[in-house]
Write a protein that holds these residues in place. Structure first.
Motif, PDB file in Angstrom:
ATOM      1  N   LYS A 179       0.844  -1.208   0.000  1.00 56.81           N
ATOM      2  CA  LYS A 179       0.000   0.000   0.000  1.00 56.81           C
ATOM      3  C   LYS A 179       0.875   1.252   0.000  1.00 56.81           C
ATOM      4  CE  LYS A 179      -4.200  -1.743   0.251  1.00 56.81           C
ATOM      5  NZ  LYS A 179      -4.911  -2.057   1.484  1.00 56.81           N
ATOM      6  N   LYS A 180       0.469   2.217  -0.838  1.00 58.67           N
ATOM      7  CA  LYS A 180       1.143   3.524  -0.849  1.00 58.67           C
ATOM      8  C   LYS A 180       0.300   4.494  -0.027  1.00 58.67           C
ATOM      9  CE  LYS A 180       3.876   5.470  -4.334  1.00 58.67           C
ATOM     10  NZ  LYS A 180       4.094   5.983  -5.693  1.00 58.67           N
ATOM     11  N   VAL A 181       0.879   4.989   1.055  1.00 57.23           N
ATOM     12  CA  VAL A 181       0.127   5.765   2.038  1.00 57.23           C
ATOM     13  C   VAL A 181       0.678   7.184   2.164  1.00 57.23           C
ATOM     14  CG1 VAL A 181      -0.442   5.898   4.480  1.00 57.23           C
ATOM     15  CG2 VAL A 181      -0.393   3.697   3.344  1.00 57.23           C
ATOM     16  N   GLY A 182      -0.202   8.168   2.055  1.00 61.76           N
ATOM     17  CA  GLY A 182       0.213   9.555   2.231  1.00 61.76           C
ATOM     18  C   GLY A 182      -0.100  10.022   3.641  1.00 61.76           C
ATOM     19  N   ILE A 183       0.851  10.719   4.262  1.00 64.67           N
ATOM     20  CA  ILE A 183       0.594  11.331   5.569  1.00 64.67           C
ATOM     21  C   ILE A 183       0.728  12.839   5.364  1.00 64.67           C
ATOM     22  CG2 ILE A 183       1.287  11.484   7.991  1.00 64.67           C
ATOM     23  CD1 ILE A 183       0.575   8.595   7.373  1.00 64.67           C
ATOM     24  N   VAL A 184      -0.351  13.575   5.646  1.00 62.56           N
ATOM     25  CA  VAL A 184      -0.365  15.024   5.422  1.00 62.56           C
ATOM     26  C   VAL A 184      -0.199  15.754   6.752  1.00 62.56           C
ATOM     27  CG1 VAL A 184      -1.583  16.956   4.370  1.00 62.56           C
ATOM     28  CG2 VAL A 184      -2.074  14.625   3.601  1.00 62.56           C
ATOM     29  N   MET A 200       4.281  -0.756   9.789  1.00 61.62           N
ATOM     30  CA  MET A 200       3.261  -1.698   9.289  1.00 61.62           C
ATOM     31  C   MET A 200       3.622  -2.228   7.901  1.00 61.62           C
ATOM     32  SD  MET A 200      -0.204   0.270  10.484  1.00 61.62           S
ATOM     33  CE  MET A 200      -0.471   0.711  12.222  1.00 61.62           C
ATOM     34  N   GLY A 201       4.689  -1.680   7.312  1.00 61.13           N
ATOM     35  CA  GLY A 201       5.179  -2.223   6.035  1.00 61.13           C
ATOM     36  C   GLY A 201       4.727  -1.467   4.803  1.00 61.13           C
ATOM     37  N   ALA A 202       4.091  -0.306   4.977  1.00 55.39           N
ATOM     38  CA  ALA A 202       3.601   0.457   3.824  1.00 55.39           C
ATOM     39  C   ALA A 202       4.724   1.267   3.174  1.00 55.39           C
ATOM     40  CB  ALA A 202       2.488   1.396   4.280  1.00 55.39           C
ATOM     41  N   HIS A 203       4.459   1.715   1.947  1.00 57.02           N
ATOM     42  CA  HIS A 203       5.322   2.696   1.275  1.00 57.02           C
ATOM     43  C   HIS A 203       4.774   4.061   1.686  1.00 57.02           C
ATOM     44  CE1 HIS A 203       7.837   4.170  -2.115  1.00 57.02           C
ATOM     45  NE2 HIS A 203       6.936   5.140  -2.140  1.00 57.02           N
ATOM     46  N   VAL A 204       5.604   4.865   2.372  1.00 53.64           N
ATOM     47  CA  VAL A 204       5.083   6.071   3.020  1.00 53.64           C
ATOM     48  C   VAL A 204       5.496   7.337   2.274  1.00 53.64           C
ATOM     49  CG1 VAL A 204       5.013   7.387   5.169  1.00 53.64           C
ATOM     50  CG2 VAL A 204       5.160   4.893   5.249  1.00 53.64           C
ATOM     51  N   VAL A 205       4.490   8.162   1.975  1.00 56.78           N
ATOM     52  CA  VAL A 205       4.727   9.417   1.267  1.00 56.78           C
ATOM     53  C   VAL A 205       4.292  10.565   2.181  1.00 56.78           C
ATOM     54  CG1 VAL A 205       4.177  10.774  -0.787  1.00 56.78           C
ATOM     55  CG2 VAL A 205       4.248   8.261  -0.924  1.00 56.78           C
ATOM     56  N   VAL A 206       5.251  11.414   2.537  1.00 56.77           N
ATOM     57  CA  VAL A 206       4.922  12.575   3.371  1.00 56.77           C
ATOM     58  C   VAL A 206       4.485  13.722   2.472  1.00 56.77           C
ATOM     59  CG1 VAL A 206       6.103  14.442   4.613  1.00 56.77           C
ATOM     60  CG2 VAL A 206       6.223  12.101   5.466  1.00 56.77           C
ATOM     61  N   ILE A 207       3.407  14.407   2.873  1.00 54.18           N
ATOM     62  CA  ILE A 207       2.914  15.559   2.119  1.00 54.18           C
ATOM     63  C   ILE A 207       2.918  16.739   3.095  1.00 54.18           C
ATOM     64  CG2 ILE A 207       0.999  16.459   0.752  1.00 54.18           C
ATOM     65  CD1 ILE A 207       0.227  13.237   0.718  1.00 54.18           C
ATOM     66  N   THR A 208       3.807  17.685   2.850  1.00 60.37           N
ATOM     67  CA  THR A 208       4.051  18.737   3.839  1.00 60.37           C
ATOM     68  C   THR A 208       4.075  20.115   3.190  1.00 60.37           C
ATOM     69  OG1 THR A 208       5.659  19.520   5.492  1.00 60.37           O
ATOM     70  CG2 THR A 208       6.581  18.365   3.605  1.00 60.37           C
ATOM     71  N   THR A 209       3.783  21.133   4.003  1.00 61.05           N
ATOM     72  CA  THR A 209       3.935  22.511   3.528  1.00 61.05           C
ATOM     73  C   THR A 209       5.340  23.032   3.835  1.00 61.05           C
ATOM     74  OG1 THR A 209       3.148  23.403   5.641  1.00 61.05           O
ATOM     75  CG2 THR A 209       1.488  23.071   3.926  1.00 61.05           C
ATOM     76  N   ASP A 223       9.367   7.272   2.437  1.00 58.92           N
ATOM     77  CA  ASP A 223      10.051   6.847   1.217  1.00 58.92           C
ATOM     78  C   ASP A 223      10.099   7.985   0.211  1.00 58.92           C
ATOM     79  OD1 ASP A 223      10.384   3.836   1.693  1.00 58.92           O
ATOM     80  OD2 ASP A 223       8.290   4.167   2.203  1.00 58.92           O
ATOM     81  N   GLU A 224       9.097   8.872   0.283  1.00 64.98           N
ATOM     82  CA  GLU A 224       9.032  10.013  -0.638  1.00 64.98           C
ATOM     83  C   GLU A 224       8.451  11.206   0.108  1.00 64.98           C
ATOM     84  OE1 GLU A 224       6.982   9.303  -4.466  1.00 64.98           O
ATOM     85  OE2 GLU A 224       7.001   7.186  -3.886  1.00 64.98           O
ATOM     86  N   VAL A 225       8.757  12.402  -0.394  1.00 65.72           N
ATOM     87  CA  VAL A 225       8.189  13.623   0.199  1.00 65.72           C
ATOM     88  C   VAL A 225       7.614  14.484  -0.926  1.00 65.72           C
ATOM     89  CG1 VAL A 225       8.686  15.710   1.538  1.00 65.72           C
ATOM     90  CG2 VAL A 225       9.886  13.580   2.077  1.00 65.72           C
ATOM     91  N   ILE A 226       6.384  14.961  -0.730  1.00 69.42           N
ATOM     92  CA  ILE A 226       5.761  15.874  -1.693  1.00 69.42           C
ATOM     93  C   ILE A 226       5.546  17.213  -0.979  1.00 69.42           C
ATOM     94  CG2 ILE A 226       3.728  16.351  -3.097  1.00 69.42           C
ATOM     95  CD1 ILE A 226       3.134  13.330  -3.130  1.00 69.42           C
ATOM     96  N   LEU A 227       5.988  18.297  -1.622  1.00 72.08           N
ATOM     97  CA  LEU A 227       5.713  19.627  -1.055  1.00 72.08           C
ATOM     98  C   LEU A 227       4.359  20.079  -1.600  1.00 72.08           C
ATOM     99  CD1 LEU A 227       9.186  21.394  -1.304  1.00 72.08           C
ATOM    100  CD2 LEU A 227       8.079  20.375   0.705  1.00 72.08           C
ATOM    101  N   SER A 228       3.392  20.248  -0.693  1.00 68.41           N
ATOM    102  CA  SER A 228       2.023  20.492  -1.141  1.00 68.41           C
ATOM    103  C   SER A 228       1.847  21.880  -1.746  1.00 68.41           C
ATOM    104  CB  SER A 228       1.050  20.293   0.018  1.00 68.41           C
ATOM    105  OG  SER A 228       1.452  21.057   1.124  1.00 68.41           O
ATOM    106  N   ASN A 229       2.766  22.803  -1.443  1.00 70.47           N
ATOM    107  CA  ASN A 229       2.631  24.125  -2.067  1.00 70.47           C
ATOM    108  C   ASN A 229       3.365  24.230  -3.406  1.00 70.47           C
ATOM    109  OD1 ASN A 229       4.988  23.941  -0.620  1.00 70.47           O
ATOM    110  ND2 ASN A 229       4.279  25.346   1.006  1.00 70.47           N
ATOM    111  N   ASP A 230       3.881  23.108  -3.906  1.00 56.75           N
ATOM    112  CA  ASP A 230       4.505  23.068  -5.233  1.00 56.75           C
ATOM    113  C   ASP A 230       3.533  22.361  -6.187  1.00 56.75           C
ATOM    114  OD1 ASP A 230       5.874  22.273  -7.525  1.00 56.75           O
ATOM    115  OD2 ASP A 230       7.778  22.027  -6.465  1.00 56.75           O
ATOM    116  N   GLU A 231       2.837  23.156  -6.996  1.00 54.42           N
ATOM    117  CA  GLU A 231       1.769  22.607  -7.859  1.00 54.42           C
ATOM    118  C   GLU A 231       2.267  21.523  -8.786  1.00 54.42           C
ATOM    119  OE1 GLU A 231      -0.883  25.191 -10.093  1.00 54.42           O
ATOM    120  OE2 GLU A 231      -0.984  26.493  -8.316  1.00 54.42           O
TER     121      GLU A 231
END
Ligand code: NAP
Ligand code: ZN
Ligand code: ZN
Length: 353
Positions: A179-184, A200-209, A223-231
């Motif tokens: 499972k690919k899981v986003g944490i905001v 728990m074994g998920a693929h974790v994607v952080v979504i942060t400002t 595992d990955e980070v997404i900047l939520s203010n970068d369109e």
């Protein structure tokens, strides 16, 4: 009912700072334990409540529902604990115990209203309950938890709210391998969500400002980070996540996050900003997506989470503060400036006159 006075930190009005006050605690009844509080975590819900942001705060208000301490007294009918034991208390101190939810171990959804650790009707004293920013608390043993011995006590305190609030929905929606899981929102809840989803074994994607949290997010297990203010980054990651746990404390555009879900994906809110979050129908319809909420966890599940953290050696990243610094800590939390949970060393209150 017999009571005794204890020192606490609380507030008398929405705009007022927290300061030292006196409150009454009941003497132990047959099923009660009395806990000398050693550490108490600082949750954003404490701020929402102290400032009446979710209307309904009764003053004075003494926040605090991430409590760990040592038992000083037990009632004559207590079977699970004895004086001298370490013990913990989270967001609830009672419930009706008879409704369907209580019988299923989901006391947090008690149909007759669970008793919150603070700002709830106190069944014994007839006033509001007072939380963990205090010297001692008296709680029915059925709502008292055990902290695994291998965990640092101060760093374990936030598990009692931030830990269970993220653990419960991750389990309910079956987050795990594949499972690919986003944490905001990487604050107190979010950083626990990252650690737990990873364990728990998920693929974790952080979504942060906060671009400044990128390195920390990876250290916490992302595992990955997404900047939520970068369109551009948000567009590139559209349709990639199975599940998103939204831990944001302030207003934000939920539609931007729903776009990140795959078909049949689920976005669950644990963050609780005071105003409605408008959802566009076409954020949900085209991908058969779901938008839901989740509140803390039941008592049995809270113990399960603590034991899980014991086995995986998971605690919170904390900054230990004196209670006299609580108002400054609130201001820093509102700026997202906490790495990643403030915990009050309650010895600082005992030292007050
Ligand atoms: P916190 O430590 O203050 O963290 C909140 C995080 O939200 C911030 O660190 C920030 O992360 C992000 N954020 C803040 N403002 C934002 C904005 N305008 N847009 C997008 N992101 C923003 O708070 P917490 O103690 O984790 O609590 C989070 C929320 O959960 C609160 O509303 C609290 O009341 C609620 N809560 C709910 C439950 C429940 O049972 N459902 C239990 C406990 C707490 P980034 O810097 O990474 O963007
Ligand atoms: Zn909380
Ligand atoms: Zn009930």
């Amino acid at each position: 009912m017999n009571t005794h006075t204890v020192k606490a930190f609380g507030t008398e009005a929405p705009e007022a700072d927290l300061k030292q006050i006196s409150i009454e605690r009941r003497e132990v009844n047959a099923k009660d334990v009395e806990i000398d509080i050693l550490y108490c975590g600082v949750c954003h819900s404490d701020i929402h409540t102290a400032r009446n942001e979710w209307p309904g705060t009764i003053y004075p208000n003494v926040p605090g529902h991430e409590i760990v301490g040592r038992i000083t007294k037990v009632g004559s009918g207590v079977t699970k604990f004895k004086a001298g034991d370490l013990a913990a208390v989270g967001c609830m101190v009672d419930s009706c115990r008879e409704c369907e939810s209580c019988k299923e171990g989901l006391e947090q959804y008690c149909e007759n209203g669970m008793t919150g650790t603070y700002n709830a009707p106190d069944k014994h004293l007839g006033i509001q309950t007072f939380g963990g920013y205090s010297e001692r608390v008296v709680v029915d043993e059925d709502f008292v938890l055990r902290v695994p011995e291998n965990l640092d006590l101060a760093a374990a305190a936030p598990l009692l709210c931030a830990g269970i609030t993220t653990y419960s929905p991750l389990r309910h929606w079956k987050v795990g391998p594949g499972k690919k899981v986003g944490i905001v929102g990487i604050g107190g809840l979010g950083h626990m969500g990252v650690k737990l989803a990873k364990a728990m074994g998920a693929h974790v994607v952080v979504i942060t400002t906060s671009a400044s949290k990128t390195e920390d997010a990876k250290r916490l297990g992302a595992d990955e980070v997404i900047l939520s203010n970068d369109e551009e980054q948000m567009k590139r990651n559209a349709g990639t996540l199975h599940f998103i746990l939204d831990c944001v404390s302030a207003q934000h555009d939920i539609n931007a996050y729903l776009r990140l879900l795959k078909r049949d994906g689920q976005l669950t809110l644990v963050g609780a900003p005071e105003e409605p979050l408008p959802v566009a129908p076409f954020s949900l319809i085209p991908g058969r997506k779901s938008f839901s909420g989740s509140m803390i966890g039941g008592i049995a599940e809270t113990q399960e989470m603590l034991d899980f953290c014991g086995r995986h050696n998971i605690t919170s990243d904390i900054e230990l503060i004196a209670i006299q610094d609580i108002n400054k800590a609130y201001e820093r939390m509102l700026k997202g400036d906490v790495k990643y949970r403030f915990v009050i060393d309650m010895a600082s209150l005992k030292n007050e006159l």
